[in-house]
Design a protein around this motif. Structure first.
Motif, PDB file in Angstrom:
ATOM      1  N   GLY A 246       0.768  -1.234   0.000  1.00 48.59           N
ATOM      2  CA  GLY A 246       0.000   0.000   0.000  1.00 48.59           C
ATOM      3  C   GLY A 246       0.799   1.284   0.000  1.00 48.59           C
ATOM      4  N   ALA A 247       2.130   1.216  -0.100  1.00 47.85           N
ATOM      5  CA  ALA A 247       2.930   2.439  -0.180  1.00 47.85           C
ATOM      6  C   ALA A 247       2.739   3.080  -1.552  1.00 47.85           C
ATOM      7  N   PRO A 248       2.634   4.402  -1.625  1.00 50.18           N
ATOM      8  CA  PRO A 248       2.346   5.051  -2.908  1.00 50.18           C
ATOM      9  C   PRO A 248       3.519   5.087  -3.872  1.00 50.18           C
ATOM     10  N   VAL A 249       4.752   4.919  -3.368  1.00 47.84           N
ATOM     11  CA  VAL A 249       5.929   4.979  -4.227  1.00 47.84           C
ATOM     12  C   VAL A 249       6.717   3.678  -4.088  1.00 47.84           C
ATOM     13  N   LEU A 250       7.107   3.104  -5.230  1.00 45.96           N
ATOM     14  CA  LEU A 250       8.005   1.950  -5.281  1.00 45.96           C
ATOM     15  C   LEU A 250       9.269   2.396  -5.986  1.00 45.96           C
ATOM     16  N   MET A 251      10.417   2.274  -5.308  1.00 51.92           N
ATOM     17  CA  MET A 251      11.692   2.766  -5.840  1.00 51.92           C
ATOM     18  C   MET A 251      12.701   1.623  -5.880  1.00 51.92           C
ATOM     19  N   ALA A 252      13.376   1.459  -7.029  1.00 53.72           N
ATOM     20  CA  ALA A 252      14.280   0.327  -7.224  1.00 53.72           C
ATOM     21  C   ALA A 252      15.594   0.772  -7.836  1.00 53.72           C
ATOM     22  N   VAL A 253      16.624  -0.035  -7.599  1.00 56.32           N
ATOM     23  CA  VAL A 253      17.936   0.294  -8.158  1.00 56.32           C
ATOM     24  C   VAL A 253      18.044  -0.099  -9.628  1.00 56.32           C
ATOM     25  N   SER A 254      17.221  -1.061 -10.077  1.00 56.68           N
ATOM     26  CA  SER A 254      17.305  -1.538 -11.455  1.00 56.68           C
ATOM     27  C   SER A 254      16.064  -1.159 -12.237  1.00 56.68           C
ATOM     28  N   ALA A 255      16.039  -1.531 -13.503  1.00 53.86           N
ATOM     29  CA  ALA A 255      14.977  -1.107 -14.405  1.00 53.86           C
ATOM     30  C   ALA A 255      13.721  -1.958 -14.237  1.00 53.86           C
ATOM     31  N   PRO A 256      12.570  -1.431 -14.645  1.00 50.55           N
ATOM     32  CA  PRO A 256      11.330  -2.198 -14.629  1.00 50.55           C
ATOM     33  C   PRO A 256      11.082  -2.887 -15.963  1.00 50.55           C
ATOM     34  N   THR A 257      10.210  -3.877 -15.951  1.00 48.23           N
ATOM     35  CA  THR A 257       9.713  -4.441 -17.193  1.00 48.23           C
ATOM     36  C   THR A 257       8.532  -3.603 -17.688  1.00 48.23           C
ATOM     37  N   ALA A 258       8.184  -3.792 -18.961  1.00 44.04           N
ATOM     38  CA  ALA A 258       7.052  -3.049 -19.514  1.00 44.04           C
ATOM     39  C   ALA A 258       5.757  -3.420 -18.789  1.00 44.04           C
ATOM     40  N   LEU A 259       5.588  -4.704 -18.469  1.00 43.93           N
ATOM     41  CA  LEU A 259       4.381  -5.132 -17.762  1.00 43.93           C
ATOM     42  C   LEU A 259       4.335  -4.554 -16.351  1.00 43.93           C
ATOM     43  N   ALA A 260       5.489  -4.461 -15.704  1.00 45.85           N
ATOM     44  CA  ALA A 260       5.535  -3.852 -14.373  1.00 45.85           C
ATOM     45  C   ALA A 260       5.088  -2.396 -14.427  1.00 45.85           C
ATOM     46  N   ILE A 261       5.487  -1.675 -15.473  1.00 42.34           N
ATOM     47  CA  ILE A 261       5.086  -0.271 -15.620  1.00 42.34           C
ATOM     48  C   ILE A 261       3.576  -0.176 -15.806  1.00 42.34           C
ATOM     49  N   ARG A 262       3.009  -1.018 -16.667  1.00 41.95           N
ATOM     50  CA  ARG A 262       1.563  -0.982 -16.886  1.00 41.95           C
ATOM     51  C   ARG A 262       0.800  -1.340 -15.610  1.00 41.95           C
ATOM     52  N   THR A 263       1.326  -2.302 -14.859  1.00 37.80           N
ATOM     53  CA  THR A 263       0.659  -2.720 -13.621  1.00 37.80           C
ATOM     54  C   THR A 263       0.745  -1.626 -12.562  1.00 37.80           C
ATOM     55  N   ALA A 264       1.894  -0.968 -12.462  1.00 37.97           N
ATOM     56  CA  ALA A 264       2.024   0.147 -11.517  1.00 37.97           C
ATOM     57  C   ALA A 264       1.061   1.266 -11.864  1.00 37.97           C
TER      58      ALA A 264
END
Length: 291
Positions: A246-264
């Motif tokens: 439930g946190a509004p921001v997810l921050m990562a050291v590496s890149a996301p996948t395209a599906l991860a972006i759409r899901t976010a």
């Protein structure tokens, strides 16, 4: 939910938990020290090296095995609660009536007893998963199970660039197992009020997220005003677990996948990735970030 008290110190040889009968349970160490030979412009003695342990964890619900995961043998109550929530096996920590952590000859059993309504749901969707270092999709039986509608994160919290950079830097300094082994992932929760309050480590990035979700749930900590920080790439499963947290921001050291972006985007999560000392990249919901 019945809880077992955790020993305050983290012992190098083993971790102690206390179960219902108050007898301490000895779990495997989270790391081992092994001899090695190094090649650095030629063969030379390498001395000893710390490496993380990898243990089979069986999660059973009301006497039936639901999953077997390979994981780091630490924070297993957090893991059991977080896995139960992110896999939608329970809807609330209150659905879990008791947990026991039981060492066996070939692994560890996390034995959960859940409410009658959850038990009926589990009977309908029971499956056994075997996931090397926390594969989140092993054993899924339909495409609909892979991509459920993500939980909505409607927080209106906003964060400055400085706060995001501070949160990621704090995670880098709060990984004792990774600092010893250079071989595990971490997930943490940062808030402006408390800083980096909880960090969990594991060989598997999915497991680290589940441990974080479980720790937050067990301590009844709200997530709507903070940032989830992780040391891995961002796959769709990581976003799904972050939505449960439930946190509004997810921050990562590496890149996301395209599906991860759409899901976010669908979940209403601000996805920040490729975080480095000099900055980061924003992929969704940049309106939550200010200069």
């Amino acid at each position: 939910m019945a809880r077992r008290r955790r020993d305050a110190s983290r012992m190098s040889a083993a971790t102690a938990l206390t179960v219902a009968d108050e007898r301490p349970v000895r779990l495997p160490a989270t790391k081992a020290v092994v001899p090695r030979t190094a090649w650095r412009s030629g063969i030379r003695p390498g001395g000893d090296r710390a490496v993380p342990e990898e243990t089979a964890i069986a999660l059973t619900y009301n006497g039936a095995t639901q999953a077997v995961m390979m994981a780091t043998p630490d924070d297993l109550e957090d893991f059991a609660v977080g896995f139960s929530l992110t896999e939608r096996l329970v809807t609330s920590p209150d659905d879990i009536e008791s947990i026991e952590i039981i060492p066996l000859d070939d692994g560890i059993e996390a034995r959960l007893w859940v409410s009658e309504s959850c038990g009926a749901r589990l009977a309908e969707r029971r499956r056994t998963m075997a996931g090397p270092t926390g594969c989140g999709l092993c054993g899924v039986e339909s495409l609909a199970e892979v991509l459920p509608v993500p939980r909505q994160v409607g927080s209106t919290a906003r964060f400055s660039v400085w706060e995001l950079m501070t949160a990621m830097a704090a995670l880098g300094e709060s990984q004792p197992l990774h600092q010893a082994t250079r071989a595990v992932h971490a997930a943490g929760f940062w808030s402006p009020e408390a800083g980096l309050g909880i960090v969990r480590e594991d060989l598997g990035r999915h497991n680290a997220m589940d441990k974080l979700v479980g720790a937050m749930a067990r301590h009844r900590l709200p997530a709507a005003g903070g940032i989830t920080v992780i040391t891995s790439r961002v796959s769709v499963e990581i976003v799904q677990k972050a939505a449960v947290l439930g946190a509004p921001v997810l921050m990562a050291v590496s890149a996301p996948t395209a599906l991860a972006i759409r899901t976010a985007e669908a979940a209403g999560i601000t996805l920040v990735a490729v975080a480095r000392d000099d900055g980061f990249e924003i992929f969704t919901r940049g309106d939550r970030i200010s200069q």
